[in-house]
Scaffold this active site. Structure first.
Site, PDB file in Angstrom:
ATOM      1  N   ASP A  36       0.808  -1.220   0.000  1.00 19.69           N
ATOM      2  CA  ASP A  36       0.000   0.000   0.000  1.00 19.69           C
ATOM      3  C   ASP A  36       0.844   1.274   0.000  1.00 19.69           C
ATOM      4  O   ASP A  36       0.372   2.333  -0.412  1.00 19.69           O
ATOM      5  CB  ASP A  36      -0.949   0.011   1.203  1.00 19.69           C
ATOM      6  CG  ASP A  36      -2.128  -0.922   1.014  1.00 19.69           C
ATOM      7  OD1 ASP A  36      -2.362  -1.359  -0.132  1.00 19.69           O
ATOM      8  OD2 ASP A  36      -2.825  -1.222   2.009  1.00 19.69           O
ATOM      9  N   HIS A  38       3.571   1.710  -1.872  1.00 22.49           N
ATOM     10  CA  HIS A  38       3.773   1.970  -3.298  1.00 22.49           C
ATOM     11  C   HIS A  38       2.496   2.490  -3.949  1.00 22.49           C
ATOM     12  O   HIS A  38       2.541   3.368  -4.823  1.00 22.49           O
ATOM     13  CB  HIS A  38       4.201   0.688  -4.017  1.00 22.49           C
ATOM     14  CG  HIS A  38       5.498   0.128  -3.573  1.00 22.49           C
ATOM     15  ND1 HIS A  38       5.590  -1.014  -2.795  1.00 22.49           N
ATOM     16  CD2 HIS A  38       6.779   0.539  -3.786  1.00 22.49           C
ATOM     17  CE1 HIS A  38       6.864  -1.284  -2.570  1.00 22.49           C
ATOM     18  NE2 HIS A  38       7.604  -0.362  -3.145  1.00 22.49           N
ATOM     19  N   ASP A 151      12.037   6.178   3.098  1.00 16.21           N
ATOM     20  CA  ASP A 151      13.432   6.229   2.673  1.00 16.21           C
ATOM     21  C   ASP A 151      13.855   7.697   2.565  1.00 16.21           C
ATOM     22  O   ASP A 151      14.152   8.199   1.478  1.00 16.21           O
ATOM     23  CB  ASP A 151      13.602   5.505   1.338  1.00 16.21           C
ATOM     24  CG  ASP A 151      13.245   4.041   1.433  1.00 16.21           C
ATOM     25  OD1 ASP A 151      14.035   3.286   2.015  1.00 16.21           O
ATOM     26  OD2 ASP A 151      12.167   3.653   0.937  1.00 16.21           O
ATOM     27  N   GLN A 154      17.248   8.515   0.984  1.00 13.38           N
ATOM     28  CA  GLN A 154      17.182   8.322  -0.463  1.00 13.38           C
ATOM     29  C   GLN A 154      16.490   9.497  -1.143  1.00 13.38           C
ATOM     30  O   GLN A 154      16.948   9.993  -2.181  1.00 13.38           O
ATOM     31  CB  GLN A 154      16.437   7.027  -0.786  1.00 13.38           C
ATOM     32  CG  GLN A 154      16.163   6.819  -2.265  1.00 13.38           C
ATOM     33  CD  GLN A 154      15.429   5.526  -2.522  1.00 13.38           C
ATOM     34  OE1 GLN A 154      16.055   4.478  -2.658  1.00 13.38           O
ATOM     35  NE2 GLN A 154      14.106   5.571  -2.589  1.00 13.38           N
ATOM     36  N   LEU A 185       5.273   0.220   6.199  1.00 13.53           N
ATOM     37  CA  LEU A 185       5.162  -0.811   5.176  1.00 13.53           C
ATOM     38  C   LEU A 185       6.453  -0.890   4.376  1.00 13.53           C
ATOM     39  O   LEU A 185       7.047   0.117   4.011  1.00 13.53           O
ATOM     40  CB  LEU A 185       3.986  -0.516   4.249  1.00 13.53           C
ATOM     41  CG  LEU A 185       2.602  -0.476   4.894  1.00 13.53           C
ATOM     42  CD1 LEU A 185       1.517  -0.398   3.816  1.00 13.53           C
ATOM     43  CD2 LEU A 185       2.363  -1.681   5.793  1.00 13.53           C
ATOM     44  N   SER A 186       6.888  -2.119   4.119  1.00 15.09           N
ATOM     45  CA  SER A 186       8.122  -2.366   3.387  1.00 15.09           C
ATOM     46  C   SER A 186       8.036  -3.737   2.738  1.00 15.09           C
ATOM     47  O   SER A 186       7.474  -4.673   3.319  1.00 15.09           O
ATOM     48  CB  SER A 186       9.324  -2.326   4.337  1.00 15.09           C
ATOM     49  OG  SER A 186      10.493  -2.819   3.703  1.00 15.09           O
TER      50      SER A 186
END
EC number: 6.3.2.1
Length: 281
Positions: A36, A38, A151, A154, A185-186
């Site tokens: 979710d 993404h 991230d 990043q 979430l990962s």
């Protein structure tokens, strides 16, 4: 209907049509194993852009020699279904040979922001990230590209690269999506056993509490050291870092002003290396 493209020529041809039609293009770079978080990126792109490209490419150059490249989850069919549900126009899913053909020899390195945190714990990681993101921004020819704030480092590195190299792409950061118990979430959460999944939300609660203590005026170094010890006492086997740093420069922040710093953490729990960050104040 979402098209799947695997070669550069087809993508370029479609982009030419979009440009001639005056479309705004959004890019959502992923390594697959979608969740979710993404989908939040894809939905934001869908809402803001006329056309949306999602990429699925497990980039080998951002993995170290002892990391989980070969074990990284491959869920392409379900990924494609999820992206179609959101209304993504194209999924670009190149092979390694398409992205890195024989004789490929170009790297992109961002100095400074890549040194601490994951840059120190995973040498060379961000060189691989900037290499592949630079290629995807060039191939995608996007007006906007979407990255998650989980991230955070990043995101900062990519923004620096885009500024320095004059990419005509706006980098959009989307807030971290969490499970009901707070775990960010990962894709790597799939590595957790049932028992480890019960422990994992402690990571978020720990850095949230640490951020509150720093915001209340306690010195960040002592707070973070105590928080790291607490995680080791609750089942985490290694703490790569748990630090308070400036949200923009990533310099250490001992007594930051409200909203200017974040608590960053990377910790090993079983087979999963979990990262997270929260704002201070």
């Amino acid at each position: 209907m979402t098209d799947v493209m695997r070669d550069v020529a087809s993508l370029r041809m479609l982009q030419g049509m979009w440009r001639r039609a005056g479309e705004t293009v959004g890019l959502v770079p992923t390594m697959g194993a979608l969740h979710d978080g993404h989908m939040a990126l894809a939905r934001a792109a869908r809402e803001e852009c006329g056309k949306v490209i999602a990429t699925i490419f497990v980039n080998p150059t951002q993995f170290g020699p002892t990391e989980d490249l070969d074990a990284y989850p491959n869920t392409f069919d379900s990924d494609l279904h999820m992206l179609r549900e959101v209304g993504v126009d194209v999924v670009f899913a190149p092979t390694r040979d398409v992205m890195y053909p024989a004789g490929f020899g170009t790297t992109v390195k961002v100095a400074g922001l890549t040194a601490p945190l994951c840059g120190a714990a995973r040498p060379g990681h961000f060189d691989g990230v900037t290499q592949v993101v630079a290629k995807l921004l060039n191939l995608g020819q996007a007006d906007r590209a979407y990255f998650g704030q989980k991230d955070w480092q990043q995101l900062a590195v990519v923004r620096q690269m885009v500024r320095d190299l004059n990419f005509p792409t706006e980098i959009v950061g989307i807030p971290t999506v969490r499970a009901e118990d707070g775990l960010a979430l990962s894709s790597r959460n799939a590595y957790l056993t049932e028992a480890e999944r019960e422990i994992a939300p402690i990571l978020y609660r720990t850095i949230r509490d640490a951020a509150a203590r720093v915001a209340a005026g306690h010195g960040a170094t002592g707070v973070c050291e105590a928080a790291a010890r607490g995680l080791l006492g609750k089942g985490f086997t290694r703490i790569d870092y748990l630090e308070c740093r400036d949200a923009t420069t990533l310099a250490p922040a001992e007594t930051p002003d409200p909203g200017t710093a974040r608590i960053f953490v990377a910790a090993q729990l079983g087979g999963a290396r979990l990262i997270d960050n929260v704002s201070v104040g």
